[in-house]
Motif scaffolding. Sequence first.
Motif, mmCIF file in Angstrom:
data_model
loop_
_atom_site.group_PDB
_atom_site.id
_atom_site.type_symbol
_atom_site.label_atom_id
_atom_site.label_comp_id
_atom_site.label_asym_id
_atom_site.label_seq_id
_atom_site.Cartn_x
_atom_site.Cartn_y
_atom_site.Cartn_z
ATOM 1 N N MET A 1 0.824 -1.210 0.000
ATOM 2 C CA MET A 1 0.000 0.000 0.000
ATOM 3 C C MET A 1 0.857 1.259 0.000
ATOM 4 O O MET A 1 0.634 2.177 -0.800
ATOM 5 N N ILE A 2 1.833 1.327 0.903
ATOM 6 C CA ILE A 2 2.729 2.487 0.952
ATOM 7 C C ILE A 2 3.516 2.591 -0.350
ATOM 8 O O ILE A 2 3.718 3.687 -0.890
ATOM 9 N N HIS A 3 3.944 1.453 -0.874
ATOM 10 C CA HIS A 3 4.677 1.425 -2.144
ATOM 11 C C HIS A 3 3.858 2.082 -3.259
ATOM 12 O O HIS A 3 4.365 2.909 -4.019
ATOM 13 N N GLU A 4 2.582 1.743 -3.343
ATOM 14 C CA GLU A 4 1.739 2.292 -4.406
ATOM 15 C C GLU A 4 1.447 3.774 -4.188
ATOM 16 O O GLU A 4 1.451 4.561 -5.143
ATOM 17 N N VAL A 5 1.183 4.174 -2.952
ATOM 18 C CA VAL A 5 0.913 5.588 -2.660
ATOM 19 C C VAL A 5 2.134 6.448 -2.997
ATOM 20 O O VAL A 5 2.018 7.493 -3.651
ATOM 21 N N VAL A 6 3.298 5.992 -2.542
ATOM 22 C CA VAL A 6 4.536 6.723 -2.840
ATOM 23 C C VAL A 6 4.779 6.763 -4.353
ATOM 24 O O VAL A 6 5.204 7.782 -4.901
ATOM 25 N N GLY A 7 4.471 5.644 -5.024
ATOM 26 C CA GLY A 7 4.644 5.590 -6.468
ATOM 27 C C GLY A 7 3.788 6.620 -7.188
ATOM 28 O O GLY A 7 4.243 7.256 -8.161
ATOM 29 N N ILE A 8 2.539 6.827 -6.730
ATOM 30 C CA ILE A 8 1.652 7.824 -7.334
ATOM 31 C C ILE A 8 2.214 9.231 -7.115
ATOM 32 O O ILE A 8 2.189 10.077 -8.016
ATOM 33 N N VAL A 9 2.738 9.495 -5.914
ATOM 34 C CA VAL A 9 3.341 10.811 -5.636
ATOM 35 C C VAL A 9 4.558 11.039 -6.537
ATOM 36 O O VAL A 9 4.748 12.134 -7.078
ATOM 37 N N VAL A 10 5.377 9.996 -6.714
ATOM 38 C CA VAL A 10 6.536 10.097 -7.614
ATOM 39 C C VAL A 10 6.079 10.403 -9.032
ATOM 40 O O VAL A 10 6.689 11.219 -9.736
ATOM 41 N N LEU A 11 5.007 9.762 -9.471
ATOM 42 C CA LEU A 11 4.458 10.020 -10.804
ATOM 43 C C LEU A 11 4.080 11.491 -10.960
ATOM 44 O O LEU A 11 4.418 12.131 -11.971
ATOM 45 N N LEU A 12 3.405 12.046 -9.970
ATOM 46 C CA LEU A 12 3.010 13.460 -10.020
ATOM 47 C C LEU A 12 4.232 14.381 -10.032
ATOM 48 O O LEU A 12 4.285 15.344 -10.805
ATOM 49 N N LEU A 13 5.228 14.078 -9.199
ATOM 50 C CA LEU A 13 6.453 14.882 -9.157
ATOM 51 C C LEU A 13 7.227 14.770 -10.463
ATOM 52 O O LEU A 13 7.838 15.744 -10.921
ATOM 53 N N PHE A 14 7.186 13.595 -11.081
ATOM 54 C CA PHE A 14 7.871 13.396 -12.361
ATOM 55 C C PHE A 14 7.198 14.217 -13.460
ATOM 56 O O PHE A 14 7.871 14.791 -14.325
ATOM 57 N N ILE A 15 5.871 14.286 -13.425
ATOM 58 C CA ILE A 15 5.135 15.121 -14.379
ATOM 59 C C ILE A 15 5.505 16.594 -14.183
ATOM 60 O O ILE A 15 5.749 17.327 -15.154
#
Length: 228
Positions: free
Chosen positions: A31-45
Motif C-alpha cells: 500500500m505504501i509502495h503504491e501511494v509513494v509511487g503515485i506521488v513520484v508520478l506526479l512529481l515526475f510530471i
Amino acid sequence: MNRKMLFKLVNDLVMTVLMLIAMAYYITGNMIHEVVGIVVLLLFIVHNFLNRRWYKAIFKGKFNVRRILQIGLNLLFLVAMVLMMICGILISSDIFPFIPLNNDMTLRQLHVQSAYWGFIIMAVHIGLSWGMIINSVRRMTGITGTSPIRTIALRILAVLIVAYGVHSFFEGEMGSKLFIYNPFGWFDNDSIIGFLIDHLAIMGIYITGTHYALKFIQKQDQRVVLKN
C-alpha cells in the motif's frame, strides 16, 4: 537563487528520495509502495513540465559529447520511468484494483527491471547536472569564494561515499539484479534509513563518476581548441 530554480531542486530532491522509498518494497509493504509511487508520478510530471523547454530545444544548437550524452540519458530515463509507472498502474492491487489482469508476471518483471535501470540512469542523470546543482547551492548559501580546505574535505567525503557505495553495490548484488528478476529484495537491511543510506551511496558512485568524467572530457575539448 530564484524561486523557480529552488522549487526545481526541492521537487527533484523529494522525487529522488521517494523513488528510493518506493524501491524498499519489502520494508514498506504494497500500500505504501503504491501511494509513494503515485506521488513520484506526479512529481515526475511536474519535473518534465518545468523542463519543457529542454524538449523544444532538443534538436537545436551544437551537438558536443556532453550534449549527446545528456540527450541520450535523459530519453532513456524518460523511457524507464514511463515503462515503470505504466506497468505499476496495471499491476496495482490497492489503488487501481479494478484493472483486470490474468497473467501479470511479465508486467511485474518489467516494472522491477525498469525501476533498477531507472535508479542507475537517474544517478548518471544527476551527475550530468551536478556542476549546475553545486553552483545553485553555492548561490543559495552565499558561498562565492574558493577554499582549499573545503575542497579537500568534500573530495575526501566523495571518496568515502563512493567506497561505501561500492561495498553496498556488491553486498546487495546490484549487478545481477539489473538483469535478473528479483521483486525488490535488495538487501537484508530492514530499516528505511539504512536502505536510503545504502542506495544514496550507490548513487554516489555514478554521480561522482559522471561528474568527473565530464570534467575530463571538457579539459580534453579545451586542449583541442587551444591547439587549433
